[in-house]
Design a protein around this motif. Sequence first.
Motif, mmCIF file in Angstrom:
data_model
loop_
_atom_site.group_PDB
_atom_site.id
_atom_site.type_symbol
_atom_site.label_atom_id
_atom_site.label_comp_id
_atom_site.label_asym_id
_atom_site.label_seq_id
_atom_site.Cartn_x
_atom_site.Cartn_y
_atom_site.Cartn_z
ATOM 1 N N GLY A 1 -4.055 5.746 -9.672
ATOM 2 C CA GLY A 1 -2.798 5.225 -9.149
ATOM 3 C C GLY A 1 -2.620 3.804 -9.669
ATOM 4 N N ASN A 2 -3.143 2.865 -8.880
ATOM 5 C CA ASN A 2 -3.097 1.460 -9.311
ATOM 6 C C ASN A 2 -4.229 1.158 -10.300
ATOM 7 N N LEU A 3 -5.154 2.107 -10.440
ATOM 8 C CA LEU A 3 -6.205 2.140 -11.478
ATOM 9 C C LEU A 3 -7.381 1.197 -11.256
ATOM 10 N N THR B 1 -10.996 11.127 -3.121
ATOM 11 C CA THR B 1 -10.747 9.768 -2.647
ATOM 12 C C THR B 1 -10.284 9.683 -1.196
ATOM 13 N N THR C 1 -4.811 1.988 1.679
ATOM 14 C CA THR C 1 -5.235 0.590 1.716
ATOM 15 C C THR C 1 -4.790 -0.045 3.025
ATOM 16 N N SER D 1 0.799 -1.226 0.000
ATOM 17 C CA SER D 1 0.000 0.000 0.000
ATOM 18 C C SER D 1 0.826 1.268 0.000
HETATM 19 N N1 F0G Z 1 -6.580 8.496 -4.184
HETATM 20 C C1 F0G Z 1 -6.141 8.032 -3.008
HETATM 21 C C2 F0G Z 1 -6.331 8.899 -1.810
HETATM 22 C C3 F0G Z 1 -5.532 6.755 -2.922
HETATM 23 O O1 F0G Z 1 -5.133 6.308 -1.752
HETATM 24 C C4 F0G Z 1 -5.367 5.995 -4.096
HETATM 25 C C5 F0G Z 1 -4.736 4.686 -4.073
HETATM 26 C C6 F0G Z 1 -5.862 6.543 -5.304
HETATM 27 C C7 F0G Z 1 -6.445 7.787 -5.310
HETATM 28 C C8 F0G Z 1 -5.765 5.812 -6.585
HETATM 29 O O2 F0G Z 1 -6.687 4.781 -6.673
HETATM 30 O O3 F0G Z 1 -5.110 2.927 -7.062
HETATM 31 O O4 F0G Z 1 -7.545 2.642 -7.476
HETATM 32 O O5 F0G Z 1 -6.168 4.098 -8.964
HETATM 33 N N2 F0G Z 1 -4.167 4.204 -3.046
HETATM 34 C C9 F0G Z 1 -3.663 2.833 -2.943
HETATM 35 C C10 F0G Z 1 -3.215 2.527 -1.535
HETATM 36 C C11 F0G Z 1 -2.760 2.396 -3.997
HETATM 37 O O6 F0G Z 1 -2.372 1.645 -1.340
HETATM 38 O O7 F0G Z 1 -3.743 3.122 -0.611
HETATM 39 P P1 F0G Z 1 -6.380 3.538 -7.604
#
Ligand code: F0G
Length: 432
Positions: free
Chosen positions: A244-246, A381, A144, A140
């Motif tokens: 991010g990881n999409l 998010t 996550t 993470s």
């Molecule tokens: N915004 C936030 C605040 C996030 O924590 C993440 C991803 C994203 C956007 C992108 O979302 O990966 O589905 O495209 N966080 C992950 C983590 C990777 O480990 O908390 P995504």
Amino acid sequence: MPLDHQLRCIGCGASELPPAPDFHCSHCGELLEVVLPQAPSEAKTWPERWRERRTSLVAADTSGVWRFREMLPTVGEPVSLREGNTPLYALASCGRRLGMRQLWAKHQGMNPTGSFKDTGMTVALSQARTAGFRWVACASTGNTSASVAAYAACAGLGALVLVPAGQIAWGKLAQALDYGALTCQVQGDFDDCMRTLNAVVRQAPVGLVNSVNPYRVEGQKTAVFELLEQLGWQPPDHIIVPGGNLANASAIGKGLREMRERGWITRLPKVSIVQALGASPLAAAWRANRGRELIPVHAETRATAIRIGNPASWRKAVRVLAETGGDCIAVSEAELAVAKAEIGAEGIGCEPASAATLAGLKQWLTRGWIRREESVVMVLTGHLLKDADYALDFHRGQMAVDAAAERLRRPPVAIPADAAAVLAQLEKVGRA
Ligand code: F0G
């Protein structure tokens, strides 16, 4: 328990149940997705049922995810912290500045652990517990890990989290510790954590709850059911998400697709993705070849949540961009910082990664790809307090942005315990 769903490979279409520990297809190596049975004709009335549940006191009804359970796979007793049911805010002053009348923020940072991850984790943890796992694990960038730690604690399971040492916001690290996870600070970046964890789950009986786990995506897709309910089932023209990881873009696309298949909406909003420039392999691939091929990068950005160079769910995301007619672009660190301060100045606030949405919107308005009279929903998010350091650095002037952004800075002022000193400050601000 009778199985009401299938897991199908998005590449070769093979059915995989039970799935491999890393949730990749054993034939072609692609990701899996949940396929639900066909909806009965009474599905037309489900939206009414979902709204009625908002006043119910039954435990599952009070969750903004399980309220939509007709659209979720059956995975056993819900492990719930009352996630979902997040607000949809009108962004009045950002909208005014951009000349837009319909600009909204769906604030997924208003979940129990402060990020959108909770909506997916409730389903993934319910499934993992039912499948008999004693431990769950994730790699993470912070959110996550906080969510896994909380939901594992709630489920009575152990949580193993791998985070890149020194590269996650301390608020998120504090959550993982407080919720009792076994937290490993790995020497390397997120992509190294992911690679390491994939090797672990092949050797030890721990349930992988990263977003390659298709049950996560099922929970996360409910955000758009709720959004459409809040908009009276009238789709907006655009939905913008940070990437991010999409997986989140993929989840939103899947939710929309399922709503259209069942006739609750008749047209799809364009789903678009914004990445931070230093971590933008999909934006590059989308521009170069419409996402046919993605070249991983070494990721660098202060929006640590999306500091990912080798996104696992990129093929799912490309499918959503293509299907909805969306776009994927990258924004600079300075654009991100300004956008974040502007959302904060509305009294709403979010974490840096979330603000990529507003920075992206501004680029699209400039290019004319989004028009001012269109309706736009930005998915925020994560919560502002996740990364308080970022906000402090911005307001104290420790972050490089252009001169026009100075108007947004609100540095703290040191004064003696004296009313006259306070009044002098008020007067100074009044004159400015
Ligand atoms: N915004 C936030 C605040 C996030 O924590 C993440 C991803 C994203 C956007 C992108 O979302 O990966 O589905 O495209 N966080 C992950 C983590 C990777 O480990 O908390 P995504």
